[in-house]
Design a protein around this motif. Sequence first.
Motif, PDB file in Angstrom:
ATOM      1  N   PRO A   1      27.042 -40.140-108.981  1.00 60.39           N
ATOM      2  CA  PRO A   1      26.992 -38.773-109.082  1.00 60.39           C
ATOM      3  C   PRO A   1      26.858 -37.914-107.931  1.00 60.39           C
ATOM      4  O   PRO A   1      27.925 -38.045-107.185  1.00 60.39           O
ATOM      5  N   VAL A   2      26.135 -36.375-107.941  1.00 58.27           N
ATOM      6  CA  VAL A   2      26.507 -35.710-107.019  1.00 58.27           C
ATOM      7  C   VAL A   2      26.336 -36.903-105.490  1.00 58.27           C
ATOM      8  O   VAL A   2      25.480 -37.616-104.796  1.00 58.27           O
ATOM      9  N   LEU A   3      27.911 -36.184-104.281  1.00 63.08           N
ATOM     10  CA  LEU A   3      28.292 -37.183-103.253  1.00 63.08           C
ATOM     11  C   LEU A   3      27.121 -36.878-101.982  1.00 63.08           C
ATOM     12  O   LEU A   3      26.251 -38.069-101.829  1.00 63.08           O
ATOM     13  N   LYS A   4      26.028 -36.277-102.135  1.00 64.73           N
ATOM     14  CA  LYS A   4      25.631 -36.000-101.066  1.00 64.73           C
ATOM     15  C   LYS A   4      24.351 -36.634-101.793  1.00 64.73           C
ATOM     16  O   LYS A   4      23.734 -36.853-100.488  1.00 64.73           O
ATOM     17  N   THR A   5      23.755 -36.273-102.697  1.00 60.99           N
ATOM     18  CA  THR A   5      22.543 -37.204-103.443  1.00 60.99           C
ATOM     19  C   THR A   5      22.934 -39.138-102.256  1.00 60.99           C
ATOM     20  O   THR A   5      21.917 -39.374-102.178  1.00 60.99           O
ATOM     21  N   MET A   6      23.917 -38.979-103.211  1.00 62.68           N
ATOM     22  CA  MET A   6      24.222 -40.643-103.580  1.00 62.68           C
ATOM     23  C   MET A   6      24.581 -41.309-101.961  1.00 62.68           C
ATOM     24  O   MET A   6      23.991 -41.978-101.445  1.00 62.68           O
ATOM     25  N   LYS A   7      24.920 -40.272-100.811  1.00 63.47           N
ATOM     26  CA  LYS A   7      24.855 -40.399 -99.493  1.00 63.47           C
ATOM     27  C   LYS A   7      23.681 -40.332 -98.992  1.00 63.47           C
ATOM     28  O   LYS A   7      23.557 -41.273 -98.359  1.00 63.47           O
ATOM     29  N   SER A   8      22.495 -40.164 -98.822  1.00 62.80           N
ATOM     30  CA  SER A   8      21.353 -39.732 -98.453  1.00 62.80           C
ATOM     31  C   SER A   8      20.695 -40.947 -99.259  1.00 62.80           C
ATOM     32  O   SER A   8      19.629 -41.659 -98.155  1.00 62.80           O
ATOM     33  N   VAL A   9      20.807 -41.332-100.553  1.00 63.11           N
ATOM     34  CA  VAL A   9      20.499 -42.925-100.725  1.00 63.11           C
ATOM     35  C   VAL A   9      20.691 -43.827-100.575  1.00 63.11           C
ATOM     36  O   VAL A   9      20.045 -44.608 -99.725  1.00 63.11           O
ATOM     37  N   VAL A  10      21.993 -43.671 -99.649  1.00 63.52           N
ATOM     38  CA  VAL A  10      22.585 -45.414 -99.333  1.00 63.52           C
ATOM     39  C   VAL A  10      22.292 -45.236 -97.662  1.00 63.52           C
ATOM     40  O   VAL A  10      21.658 -46.638 -97.330  1.00 63.52           O
ATOM     41  N   GLU A  11      22.628 -44.257 -97.404  1.00 67.64           N
ATOM     42  CA  GLU A  11      22.436 -43.796 -96.287  1.00 67.64           C
ATOM     43  C   GLU A  11      20.512 -44.726 -95.660  1.00 67.64           C
ATOM     44  O   GLU A  11      20.380 -45.468 -94.513  1.00 67.64           O
ATOM     45  N   ARG A  12      19.347 -44.760 -96.573  1.00 71.47           N
ATOM     46  CA  ARG A  12      18.079 -44.873 -96.719  1.00 71.47           C
ATOM     47  C   ARG A  12      18.084 -46.485 -96.943  1.00 71.47           C
ATOM     48  O   ARG A  12      17.689 -47.038 -96.091  1.00 71.47           O
ATOM     49  N   MET A  13      18.789 -46.808 -97.568  1.00 76.54           N
ATOM     50  CA  MET A  13      18.635 -48.793 -98.223  1.00 76.54           C
ATOM     51  C   MET A  13      19.614 -48.941 -96.858  1.00 76.54           C
ATOM     52  O   MET A  13      19.698 -50.475 -96.706  1.00 76.54           O
ATOM     53  N   LYS A  14      20.677 -49.053 -96.089  1.00 76.16           N
ATOM     54  CA  LYS A  14      21.117 -49.463 -95.536  1.00 76.16           C
ATOM     55  C   LYS A  14      20.088 -49.520 -94.424  1.00 76.16           C
ATOM     56  O   LYS A  14      20.363 -50.873 -93.780  1.00 76.16           O
TER      57      LYS A  14
END
Lengths: 365, 284
Positions: free
Chosen positions: B161-174
Amino acid sequence: DEFWFDPNEKGLALRSVNSSRSAYACVFFSSMFFQHYCWTAEPELCQKKRQLSLTCKLVMKSVLPVFRCLNTLERNVEKCNIYTNGNDCHITFKLFCKHGIVKTHNLAFHESEPLQAVFSRHVCPNVLKIQSRLLTDIMIHFPTCQEEVTVAVTPMKVCFKSYTEEEIDFSKAMHTKIHLNPDEFDYFQIGVDSEVTFCLKELRGLLAFAEATSGTVSIHFDVPGKPIAFSIEDMMVEASFVLATLADIENRESSQQSLCLSQKQKSPQATSSTCPALELPAGEASPPPMQPQLTMPPVLWAVGSEYFICTKTHFIKYCIFQFHSLFFGAVSFKEQDVISHTLHSLATASDAEDDFDNEQLSQVV
Amino acid sequence: MRFRAKIVDVACLNHFTRVINTIAKLAKTCTLRLTVDKLYFILTDKVANGGVSMWCELSQGNFFDEFQMEGVAAEYNEIYLELTPENLSRALKTAQNAKTVKIKLTNKHCPCLTVAVELPSLSSSSRIVTHDIPVGVIPRRLWNDFREPSVPDFDVSIYLPVLKTMKSVVERMKNLSNCIMLEANLNGEMNLKIETDLVSVTTHFKGLGNPPWVSEDGSQNSTQDRDPESMAEARIDIRKLLQLLAGQQVNPTKALCNIVSKRIVHFILLHEEVSLQYFIPALA
């Protein structure tokens, strides 16, 4: 950690020395800088022919919170009065803010003669003058963690390079060198080829100030081991940083020289023979002080050992920025956070009589 | 062994700097391999890296105006260097308005990659800033350690998926968990899952599309036989995933990942002139 508030007839000098005594800073505000400046000597002291000046040693951590948030201050503070009441050892900073809010900070001080660097710019064979913008552009190439920098000069060229102690991490650290043409300097005089190494970290404060004032920075230095001085002058303010340099590496060992510092004794005393006569960037002969403007109720103009200084907002911004950049520069971010906690306890709208003797002691370290 | 290269164009310099910045975020030290027409930044899957490996390839012609390389020997016309990309990143950081940037291999007390930046100045001659970055020369007998990793026999290949979106999702999951489950199928669906004692969070992505892979003999590979709904999954270290996503400075033209169930996730990010492959092993 400490700094001295040293007012005299011509203006106000602020001085500070670092803990290893290898860096000294002095900022002098001529009386013209202030909207109103009034300094009177204590009559009794005059009679006994003791020093005429009242110098106050303050703890840096107690002063910085007063001027902490530059932006807020710019927007809110209309006027700032700084005065002492001679009998009780306090300096009061009164900030008149918008909406009728008055913040009064009473800071205790010790009376003590300031340490001053024994250093004469006039005998330095090497003098460089460069636009502050350029100096910042040069220093930006060194990483922020770079501690020491060497400036190497010959009459034909100038080079700033990073310095690392040999043997330690030589093969791991990155080395940066900046070669400059003498024409980039407004003034270029090299009397002796030399390579001096000084601590860049201590200079950062002055660099920040230089950027704000966009004036010319003068660099005076000599052979390794003798101090290097960076100074900025304009009509109303003079800032000067004197830094110790590493002594010559003859036997492959270099030692950071301490600055030759002296404190004026109550009676004149010969200074150490190795140091040249005490000389500081003195204020130029200042024009007569401005006529007092009655902006405060008469009671505050009272008598004796008081001196009373008023400043206007845009001037105080200048002043604050200096405090900030010159003296805050070396303070780590951790300390800054600590200071922000103490700010709340210091800001009070109080009558001047309130005694805050324990102020210094209660600072969070 | 000789190496000299020069960048003259501001846009090329900018692009090159961004690539270096991305590499610097992914690896503390890595291997730089220089050939006649390409540069490679390589990280091998040592335990010290957490088993992660990286292979980044650039065509030198897209960045350098001049590029001269002479390898260790005629039959082995390549140079392998060990370096700290962060140093290179710092050297290039303040060079963005330079007239020219030259990079060359030098020997000053120890082998160095010297970056010489020529900056405009008010005086007649330019201001020159040089940065000497210490490097290690890797001897030829060790070159085999740095071969290009082969594409693994994956179960599912899917576009990211769009990397920016994926990054913000993963950031919160971290903040909630140290490991993340990445699963995808051949229907263009991907899920990112974390599970702890207190909470489990899943983010679903749909309509991602699956890249067509053609194997060497021309026929479609075995994934064709796979049930399109069936998910291939791998549990990986969330910080490694975030390092990859957060380090991207430019949106890639193509971004996909290949999942070998329970073994490894292979990410491929393609920009115009740069390709980056990143392998994250599955946790036990």
